[in-house]
Write a protein that holds these residues in place. Structure first.
Motif, PDB file in Angstrom:
ATOM      1  N   GLU A 125       0.718  -1.279   0.221  1.00 26.40           N
ATOM      2  CA  GLU A 125      -0.002   0.133   0.161  1.00 26.40           C
ATOM      3  C   GLU A 125       1.018   1.292  -0.140  1.00 26.40           C
ATOM      4  O   GLU A 125       0.422   2.480  -0.491  1.00 26.40           O
ATOM      5  N   LEU A 126       2.365   0.996   0.615  1.00 28.31           N
ATOM      6  CA  LEU A 126       3.010   2.570   0.452  1.00 28.31           C
ATOM      7  C   LEU A 126       3.175   2.691  -0.190  1.00 28.31           C
ATOM      8  O   LEU A 126       3.620   3.764  -0.874  1.00 28.31           O
ATOM      9  N   LYS A 127       3.774   1.649  -1.334  1.00 33.09           N
ATOM     10  CA  LYS A 127       3.848   1.963  -2.765  1.00 33.09           C
ATOM     11  C   LYS A 127       3.319   2.751  -3.821  1.00 33.09           C
ATOM     12  O   LYS A 127       3.402   3.682  -4.045  1.00 33.09           O
ATOM     13  N   LYS A 128       1.846   2.422  -3.025  1.00 32.42           N
ATOM     14  CA  LYS A 128       0.955   3.265  -4.030  1.00 32.42           C
ATOM     15  C   LYS A 128       0.636   4.234  -3.955  1.00 32.42           C
ATOM     16  O   LYS A 128       0.021   4.502  -5.018  1.00 32.42           O
ATOM     17  N   GLN A 129       0.536   4.576  -2.410  1.00 35.88           N
ATOM     18  CA  GLN A 129       0.352   5.736  -1.965  1.00 35.88           C
ATOM     19  C   GLN A 129       1.274   6.529  -2.315  1.00 35.88           C
ATOM     20  O   GLN A 129       0.847   7.712  -2.663  1.00 35.88           O
ATOM     21  N   ASN A 130       2.819   6.192  -2.963  1.00 36.92           N
ATOM     22  CA  ASN A 130       4.019   7.275  -2.897  1.00 36.92           C
ATOM     23  C   ASN A 130       4.443   7.570  -4.221  1.00 36.92           C
ATOM     24  O   ASN A 130       5.122   7.917  -4.141  1.00 36.92           O
ATOM     25  N   VAL A 131       3.850   6.783  -5.493  1.00 36.18           N
ATOM     26  CA  VAL A 131       4.186   6.886  -6.841  1.00 36.18           C
ATOM     27  C   VAL A 131       3.974   7.616  -7.440  1.00 36.18           C
ATOM     28  O   VAL A 131       5.078   8.011  -8.310  1.00 36.18           O
ATOM     29  N   LEU A 144       6.065  -2.982 -14.411  1.00 39.31           N
ATOM     30  CA  LEU A 144       6.368  -2.326 -14.395  1.00 39.31           C
ATOM     31  C   LEU A 144       5.203  -1.479 -13.021  1.00 39.31           C
ATOM     32  O   LEU A 144       4.903  -0.994 -12.261  1.00 39.31           O
ATOM     33  N   MET A 145       4.349  -1.070 -13.987  1.00 35.20           N
ATOM     34  CA  MET A 145       2.990  -0.319 -13.294  1.00 35.20           C
ATOM     35  C   MET A 145       2.049  -1.324 -12.469  1.00 35.20           C
ATOM     36  O   MET A 145       1.782  -0.557 -11.690  1.00 35.20           O
ATOM     37  N   LYS A 146       2.564  -3.172 -12.800  1.00 37.05           N
ATOM     38  CA  LYS A 146       1.267  -3.400 -12.190  1.00 37.05           C
ATOM     39  C   LYS A 146       1.587  -3.711 -10.401  1.00 37.05           C
ATOM     40  O   LYS A 146       1.130  -3.923  -9.741  1.00 37.05           O
ATOM     41  N   ASN A 147       3.181  -3.685 -10.825  1.00 38.91           N
ATOM     42  CA  ASN A 147       4.219  -3.271  -9.131  1.00 38.91           C
ATOM     43  C   ASN A 147       4.076  -2.326  -8.715  1.00 38.91           C
ATOM     44  O   ASN A 147       4.780  -1.888  -8.003  1.00 38.91           O
TER      45      ASN A 147
END
Length: 588
Positions: free
Chosen positions: A474-480, A531-534
């Motif tokens: 979730e952190l990666k999603k929030q900070n992308v 890359l996008m999926k991750n």
């Protein structure tokens, strides 16, 4: 002895062991072991050991009879070496000392044979006696000192000097055991080199038996009836081992030499190391430069500055050699790369680059394409600070990577781990700028032909420690939206994809070239989608003026509206760009 303590100079180390009676405790352990050992031991039992549990430290002592040591070293292979390449498979205990560039080293063969035949089998027992909450003293006399040294080296692989009390090896009259390769390996790491203190009497022939081809490491405490002095430079130590010897084969009694160390240790508690007595002061002219005066004082303490110096010793030549070597070492130390220097500058420069990135994003172009455009149009002069900061950061990480690769494997791994976070941020931030410069020159295939060594090594270090994940947290999603693209070569892939688009749309390309370009573009699609999926690529790639969006426009036109794939399905919907930036895009 604190957990993180190591010594910046040999004198500091020597004063430490004297003031805390560590030297006295070490010698007492050896003499106690001597009393328990029979003089009639067979050569196979030449080395005896014992663990002494004291309230404030643990001592592991190795003892050999003085009368046996010189003969054993001179015979039984004498000065022969055993190389690290020979030991690599049959005796891997010291493999960790080899840096990745495979520099070899060699160990004195008789010393190694004693260690492997008498001590190697009991290593688990000895290591079980180590209490990490107390200082560990490892000591030995004569050949026992050689074994103590090898035992200490074997421990260095597992010692974390930032959290564990470091071992200290104190030898008395030990012969040299290492060639230049091992000496350099130990000496390059200050925390390792400061683990060794070698006490040498001017009456003892054993430390002087192996001079040719051997190199000392650690600190040498040279003793005479007048006092003691510390030396660390290998060449100076070799010179003084020869110059200070006052014994002779005719009148040498090994037992008396052994006893002389006890006398030295006892007297040391009442003396100041490198004492500057009135007699020595009167022999130094007040106009003598400080460096030369200090050298004379140290040599006077070990009996070399007298009205009648030892036979065949020209004290002025020795002083001149030491003075020259000290000056060379001072220059080398000043030039040596120190990773702690420049840390403040690195923080400032990386903060500047973050601002450059933010400013570029606000212009709707992204920092990669802004830099590429300015560099291409000769406008980079408007960002002179960026150019200067980029050069400094490149120099720093080139030096850091080079240092880590040349260090022994364990130390290099520790250095890589500590610098991994900063190195990864540097690589992800700066390499895209190098890629922009590369493709602005009209070049191709950056990854195989243009990539710098430090980027390759920094990426490899990350792979060695990072656990791959197929699902983003979730952190990666929030900070992308503010994160850097994880693959620092992403823009090189984009540039190659643009080149493939030109090949595919060109009327001059052969069918074979077009087929190859199409396969490359389909692979690029899969690469971007993964890359996008991750959530591993920055949302800045979707900025209107980015090279990625330029590729997408060209690729969509070439493939036609009917072409469908996982990536094109996402990119055809403009709403997905913002959803990705918010971390809410679904890939189901």
């Amino acid at each position: 002895m604190t957990q993180t303590q190591f010594f910046s100079s040999g004198l500091e180390l020597a004063k430490f062991v004297v003031n805390l009676d560590i030297l006295q405790h070490a010698w007492t352990a050896i003499t106690d072991l001597c009393k328990e050992t029979s003089q009639n031991e067979e050569p196979s039992s030449l080395v005896k050991f014992k663990v002494f549990e004291l309230p404030n430290c643990t001592i592991i002592a190795f003892f050999t009879w003085p009368a046996n040591s010189k003969d054993y070293v001179q015979g039984n292979g004498g000065g022969d070496f055993v190389s690290s390449s020979t030991l690599k498979k049959s005796f891997p205990v010291f493999n960790f000392l080899c840096p990745k560039d495979n520099q070899e080293f060699s160990i004195n063969k008789p010393a190694f044979q004693l260690f492997s035949s008498n001590i190697f089998g009991v290593l688990p027992f000895l290591k079980s006696k180590i209490d990490n909450s107390k200082p560990l003293i490892i000591t030995g006399n004569s050949l026992g000192g050689s074994v103590a040294t090898l035992f200490t080296i074997s421990l260095l692989e597992k010692f974390n000097f930032s959290t564990t009390k470091r071992p200290l090896c104190i030898t008395f009259g030990s012969p040299l055991i290492a060639d230049e390769g091992l000496q350099e390996t130990i000496s390059k790491y200050a925390a390792w080199n400061s683990c060794f203190l070698h006490v040498v009497s001017d009456q003892d022939p054993v430390p002087r038996v192996l001079i040719n081809g051997y190199k000392p490491f650690g600190t040498f405490l040279l003793c005479s009836e007048l006092g003691c002095s510390c030396f660390e430079d290998p060449q100076t130590i070799l010179e003084l081992l020869t110059a200070t010897y006052i014994g002779s084969p005719e009148n040498q009694d090994p037992n008396k030499v052994f006893e002389s160390y006890g006398t030295f240790v006892e007297h040391l508690n009442r003396k100041v190391l490198c004492k500057d007595t009135t007699d020595h002061e009167s022999s130094i002219d007040w106009t003598t430069p400080p460096l030369r005066a200090g050298i004379i004082t140290k040599l006077a303490a070990i009996g070399l500055v007298q009205s009648q110096p030892p036979q065949n010793v020209d004290i002025n030549i020795i002083i001149a050699k030491i003075e020259k070597q000290e000056k060379v070492m001072a220059i080398l130390n000043k030039q040596a790369f120190d990773p702690t220097r420049g840390l403040n500058e690195i923080k400032v420069y990386m903060a500047y680059l973050e601002q450059y990135k933010k400013f570029s994003k606000d212009e709707g172009i992204g920092y990669y394409d802004r830099y590429k455009l300015q560099n291409h149009n000769g406008m980079i002069t408007t960002d002179m600070d960026l150019s200067k900061f980029k050069k400094f950061l490149a120099w720093y990480w080139e030096q850091m990577v080079d240092q880590a690769e040349k260090r022994p494997q364990t130390v290099g791994h520790s250095l890589r781990t500590r610098s991994l976070f900063g190195g990864t941020n540097y690589r992800r931030m700066i390499e895209p700028l190098d890629i922009a410069e590369y493709y602005n020159k009209g070049l191709k295939d950056y990854i195989n032909k243009g990539r710098s060594k430090q980027y390759i090594q920094l990426e490899q270090w990350l792979k060695e420690t990072e656990k791959p994940s197929s699902v983003p947290n979730e952190l990666k999603k929030q900070n992308v939206a503010s994160s850097l693209t994880e693959d620092s070569c992403f823009w090189a892939h984009v540039e190659e994809a643009l080149i493939s688009c030109k090949l595919l749309s060109s009327g001059e390309s052969s069918d074979e070239e077009k087929d190859f370009a199409k396969k490359e573009l389909i692979e690029f699609e899969k690469y971007v989608f993964d890359l996008m999926k991750n959530y591993a690529v920055s949302s800045e790639i979707f900025l209107p003026r980015s090279s990625f969006m330029k590729w997408w426009g060209e690729y969509r036109e070439i493939m036609g509206a009917s072409y469908r794939s996982s990536l094109t399905n996402l990119l055809n919907n403009d709403n997905n760009y913002q959803a990705y930036a918010n971390g809410s895009l679904s890939f189901l």
